[in-house]
Design a protein around this motif. Sequence first.
Motif, PDB file in Angstrom:
ATOM      1  N   ALA A   1      24.258  38.155  36.931  1.00 37.71           N
ATOM      2  CA  ALA A   1      24.564  36.928  37.436  1.00 37.71           C
ATOM      3  C   ALA A   1      24.261  36.976  39.001  1.00 37.71           C
ATOM      4  O   ALA A   1      24.566  37.926  39.473  1.00 37.71           O
ATOM      5  CB  ALA A   1      26.148  36.770  37.182  1.00 37.71           C
ATOM      6  N   PRO A   2      23.791  35.914  39.355  1.00 41.03           N
ATOM      7  CA  PRO A   2      23.224  35.524  40.840  1.00 41.03           C
ATOM      8  C   PRO A   2      24.545  35.480  41.780  1.00 41.03           C
ATOM      9  O   PRO A   2      24.438  35.692  43.103  1.00 41.03           O
ATOM     10  CB  PRO A   2      22.423  34.517  41.020  1.00 41.03           C
ATOM     11  CG  PRO A   2      22.888  33.681  39.801  1.00 41.03           C
ATOM     12  CD  PRO A   2      23.469  34.602  38.559  1.00 41.03           C
ATOM     13  N   VAL A   3      25.516  35.123  41.105  1.00 43.92           N
ATOM     14  CA  VAL A   3      26.616  34.833  42.040  1.00 43.92           C
ATOM     15  C   VAL A   3      27.954  35.488  41.428  1.00 43.92           C
ATOM     16  O   VAL A   3      27.976  35.697  40.327  1.00 43.92           O
ATOM     17  CB  VAL A   3      26.968  33.324  42.748  1.00 43.92           C
ATOM     18  CG1 VAL A   3      25.762  33.061  43.556  1.00 43.92           C
ATOM     19  CG2 VAL A   3      27.090  32.586  41.330  1.00 43.92           C
ATOM     20  N   GLU A   4      28.730  35.712  42.301  1.00 45.02           N
ATOM     21  CA  GLU A   4      30.341  35.980  41.506  1.00 45.02           C
ATOM     22  C   GLU A   4      31.068  34.877  41.795  1.00 45.02           C
ATOM     23  O   GLU A   4      31.416  34.203  42.572  1.00 45.02           O
ATOM     24  CB  GLU A   4      30.852  37.247  42.373  1.00 45.02           C
ATOM     25  CG  GLU A   4      32.038  37.861  41.852  1.00 45.02           C
ATOM     26  CD  GLU A   4      32.681  39.075  42.465  1.00 45.02           C
ATOM     27  OE1 GLU A   4      33.548  39.158  42.810  1.00 45.02           O
ATOM     28  OE2 GLU A   4      31.635  39.766  43.253  1.00 45.02           O
ATOM     29  N   LEU A   5      31.819  34.551  40.563  1.00 47.10           N
ATOM     30  CA  LEU A   5      32.629  33.434  40.172  1.00 47.10           C
ATOM     31  C   LEU A   5      34.052  33.903  39.976  1.00 47.10           C
ATOM     32  O   LEU A   5      34.526  34.824  39.257  1.00 47.10           O
ATOM     33  CB  LEU A   5      32.060  32.519  39.217  1.00 47.10           C
ATOM     34  CG  LEU A   5      30.925  31.790  39.374  1.00 47.10           C
ATOM     35  CD1 LEU A   5      30.401  31.006  38.051  1.00 47.10           C
ATOM     36  CD2 LEU A   5      30.781  30.848  40.494  1.00 47.10           C
ATOM     37  N   GLU A   6      34.907  33.178  40.652  1.00 50.57           N
ATOM     38  CA  GLU A   6      36.172  33.196  40.037  1.00 50.57           C
ATOM     39  C   GLU A   6      36.713  31.956  39.505  1.00 50.57           C
ATOM     40  O   GLU A   6      36.739  30.881  40.204  1.00 50.57           O
ATOM     41  CB  GLU A   6      37.425  33.473  41.372  1.00 50.57           C
ATOM     42  CG  GLU A   6      38.819  33.464  40.998  1.00 50.57           C
ATOM     43  CD  GLU A   6      39.558  33.642  42.294  1.00 50.57           C
ATOM     44  OE1 GLU A   6      40.971  33.781  41.968  1.00 50.57           O
ATOM     45  OE2 GLU A   6      39.386  33.977  43.253  1.00 50.57           O
ATOM     46  N   ILE A   7      37.245  31.822  38.287  1.00 52.37           N
ATOM     47  CA  ILE A   7      37.398  30.660  37.434  1.00 52.37           C
ATOM     48  C   ILE A   7      38.980  30.429  37.457  1.00 52.37           C
ATOM     49  O   ILE A   7      39.773  31.071  36.997  1.00 52.37           O
ATOM     50  CB  ILE A   7      36.654  30.631  36.188  1.00 52.37           C
ATOM     51  CG1 ILE A   7      35.232  30.877  36.432  1.00 52.37           C
ATOM     52  CG2 ILE A   7      37.284  29.393  35.295  1.00 52.37           C
ATOM     53  CD1 ILE A   7      34.430  30.767  34.955  1.00 52.37           C
ATOM     54  N   ARG A   8      39.336  29.393  37.955  1.00 53.77           N
ATOM     55  CA  ARG A   8      41.013  28.912  37.873  1.00 53.77           C
ATOM     56  C   ARG A   8      41.002  27.799  36.914  1.00 53.77           C
ATOM     57  O   ARG A   8      40.275  26.710  36.921  1.00 53.77           O
ATOM     58  CB  ARG A   8      41.477  28.405  39.074  1.00 53.77           C
ATOM     59  CG  ARG A   8      41.456  29.670  39.993  1.00 53.77           C
ATOM     60  CD  ARG A   8      42.328  29.182  41.504  1.00 53.77           C
ATOM     61  NE  ARG A   8      43.681  28.742  40.884  1.00 53.77           N
ATOM     62  CZ  ARG A   8      44.303  28.169  41.804  1.00 53.77           C
ATOM     63  NH1 ARG A   8      43.911  28.058  43.321  1.00 53.77           N
ATOM     64  NH2 ARG A   8      45.494  27.431  41.444  1.00 53.77           N
ATOM     65  N   ALA A   9      41.925  27.938  35.863  1.00 55.03           N
ATOM     66  CA  ALA A   9      42.210  26.507  34.726  1.00 55.03           C
ATOM     67  C   ALA A   9      43.643  26.640  34.766  1.00 55.03           C
ATOM     68  O   ALA A   9      43.999  27.034  33.698  1.00 55.03           O
ATOM     69  CB  ALA A   9      41.509  26.919  33.691  1.00 55.03           C
ATOM     70  N   ASP A  10      44.396  26.119  35.757  1.00 51.21           N
ATOM     71  CA  ASP A  10      45.749  26.149  35.711  1.00 51.21           C
ATOM     72  C   ASP A  10      46.246  25.348  34.568  1.00 51.21           C
ATOM     73  O   ASP A  10      45.859  24.045  34.132  1.00 51.21           O
ATOM     74  CB  ASP A  10      46.278  25.400  36.775  1.00 51.21           C
ATOM     75  CG  ASP A  10      45.920  26.499  38.300  1.00 51.21           C
ATOM     76  OD1 ASP A  10      45.591  27.525  38.104  1.00 51.21           O
ATOM     77  OD2 ASP A  10      45.939  25.812  39.243  1.00 51.21           O
ATOM     78  N   GLY A  11      47.111  25.949  33.829  1.00 53.61           N
ATOM     79  CA  GLY A  11      47.785  25.013  32.496  1.00 53.61           C
ATOM     80  C   GLY A  11      46.877  25.002  31.410  1.00 53.61           C
ATOM     81  O   GLY A  11      47.070  24.316  30.509  1.00 53.61           O
TER      82      GLY A  11
END
Length: 369
Positions: free
Chosen positions: A357-367
Amino acid sequence: LQAYMIEVLAERHPEILAKLHTLAWLGQVELISFHYSAQLFLAYPKEDLVRSIARTKQVFEEHCLPLSGVVFNQEGQAGLGWMRTLVEEGYTIGVYPKNLYRYVHDGVPMWPYYASEGGTMIVGPGSYQAEAGVEIVWDFFDDGELRAVPDLINPYLAPLADKDPARIAEFTQQLQDRHDDGYIVTTISDMVAHLEDLGVEKAPAPTLVDGTWQAKSTDSIHRWLGGRSDVFAGAEEDNRVRSGNAEARMHVSATQVLVEHAASLGMDVSGFEEEMAALWDRMFHAEISDASGVNPWRGEVLFALEANEEILALATAIQNELMALMDAKHVLVDLLARSVNVLEEGTAPAPWIEAEAPVELEIRADGRQ
């Protein structure tokens, strides 16, 4: 209004349709319709909208109703491609919603009308620059039902929202007062004709973006494509609804290409024409905006989900009939080129390619899961 509304009136309320017919041919109302079933057309390929427009024209012709050259859409959908398409399809005037205009051009005064994509664009409703030398007033610009029910009651809560004679009388008086003050109470088409006769020059259209009429409160079209409902958040399934729509319409389009290909080979496909027309009608219903926004309740969500499943089953059945007619076990349909290749064996999906992966992602999906 959606063209489907005309069919509903013919089936359930013919006396109202007769009244509408009289008003329209007398020029007292202008019937504005750009799609068959209130689709979220910005979310799908142009083919769907063009076919929906053709179906709309067919409905109006069948019921001998004059179709206006003006376009204003469900949820105020508008944009550059919308304006270009309406002109290509023979419409002349696009109404761009004021809130979407302000979303992009906040603080920039509006001109009465603009030249855009070979047609006329107006921003409505609004106050326009005094330099134009005309005064235009919009007495009401919203869901029509809201003007006829008690104030502050939503007509979609049907048992609570019968028509209010006092509100209707109030609006009637409001229009009469306008007339008595010297205003011409008229249609959008006639307003544009007056501006042209007065020699008011059209300004070049400002930059347009795709979006909807309550652009700030709904984050433009995001409310229909993943955004959360304010009221029925737990009922929303935008991903299943719209992804399912995309899969279903891909198969409908592919089936349409198969029919056309079989016809080009000299095969009799007349028996499929009625089935395909019904399949496209079902697709238009499935793409309805209300299934994913503004505040979709469970019934609206299930309506689209069930329609998607039904469409896939019907499309698959027609595909199987066509392939049997063509004596083909496997076909590859190119939706862009509208071509069909008969294959000896089915195609295998391309293998995944391992990559860092070329970037580091933090995924938020509240609820959400």
